[in-house]
Design an enzyme around this catalytic site. Sequence first.
Site, short mmCIF file in Angstrom:
data_model
loop_
_atom_site.label_atom_id
_atom_site.label_comp_id
_atom_site.label_asym_id
_atom_site.label_seq_id
_atom_site.Cartn_x
_atom_site.Cartn_y
_atom_site.Cartn_z
N SER A 30 4.80 -4.06 -12.21
CA SER A 30 3.76 -4.68 -11.39
C SER A 30 2.33 -4.28 -11.74
O SER A 30 1.41 -5.09 -11.59
CB SER A 30 4.02 -4.40 -9.90
OG SER A 30 4.13 -3.02 -9.65
N ASP A 266 -2.54 0.81 -2.73
CA ASP A 266 -1.40 1.22 -1.92
C ASP A 266 -0.72 2.35 -2.68
O ASP A 266 -1.27 2.87 -3.65
CB ASP A 266 -0.46 0.05 -1.61
CG ASP A 266 0.09 -0.63 -2.86
OD1 ASP A 266 0.31 0.06 -3.88
OD2 ASP A 266 0.31 -1.86 -2.83
N HIS A 269 0.16 0.84 -6.51
CA HIS A 269 -0.72 0.05 -7.36
C HIS A 269 -2.16 0.55 -7.35
O HIS A 269 -2.65 1.04 -6.33
CB HIS A 269 -0.69 -1.41 -6.92
CG HIS A 269 0.68 -2.00 -6.89
ND1 HIS A 269 1.35 -2.27 -5.70
CD2 HIS A 269 1.52 -2.32 -7.89
CE1 HIS A 269 2.54 -2.75 -5.98
NE2 HIS A 269 2.68 -2.79 -7.30
#
Length: 336
Positions: A30, A266, A269
């Site tokens: 991600s 967060d 990330h």
Amino acid sequence: MLTAQSMVSGGVMAQEPDPNFFIFLGIGQSNMQGKGGIESQNTNNTPSFMKKAWARYFKMVVVDSDASKVGTWVTAKPPIVRPDTGLGVTDYFGRTLVKGLDEKYNIGVLVVAVDGCSVRAFSKDKSVCSSYLNDSQTGSWVTGAAAQYGNYPYGKLVEMAKTAQKSGVIKGIIYHQGETDVTNASESQGNAWLASVYELYSNLIKDLDLSMDSVPFIAGEPLRQEAGGVCYSAISWVDKIPDYFRQQSGKDIAYVASSEGLSGMDEYHFSSDGYRTIGKRYGDIMLPILLEQIAANATLIPSDVKDDDIYDLLGRRLDAPQKGINIINGKQVVIR
């Protein structure tokens, strides 16, 4: 929109791969995919990245609802990876290279990334990839992203990379993955992951007819504990990549971009600012490697080398030596 066969170089439509169009493959989960908010400074002209710079920075469309766009080059404004992604590692990686290279060079990025995936999602062995994607423990965020690559990310990456090679030259691979595989990993798990990452790299080198000597591999560290990251233990394994690649290949071909001091959005990330910074760090590693390659190739450019033929590291002819590294009569000379 440009097709892979018609990359623009100096305003001329190229029919053959342009040796001055440098292409980079991006692979990962991600953070490579990009989760950062896209701000105006990321898409508009800024004092440090104006229209002329945007004209030299491209992304290959890998996923799009309009199939006619897939495999084409467009301006590398975010989202780079897919329409459903955000600001990521590649955005400021490419910008750093554009700003650091002579205007005759263009930069292209081609990224295949899957949320929260294991390195098994990128296995060349389709049965390994399928087994992982079909495992009941594999999250829907993984399978949903992988489906956009035909449930075979490695195959899609190679397919698109071969298309990209019709336009230019693949110069490097950047990687951001490991949170899923080596967070709190045992020694055996970590070593297995390192072997899989190297296998991915070596498979790409073989399948794309590349050379390890000219295609470095850069991995990035995950978000650190002091920034609220929960996968920080994976850093110790990411940091082993250069040594592992050296042991396997006998070459210094792998590097690591640090996440020190970067902020997060967060626990998994980077923030938009974090993505800008780590992207630049990838670029700061790649840039001197490119300049060294250009300098080496520059000795081959003149067909009629005469006494006192002088070039800089970008292959530009000089009237006189300048402070720094010069190529004089085909040899590197440092002027202090």
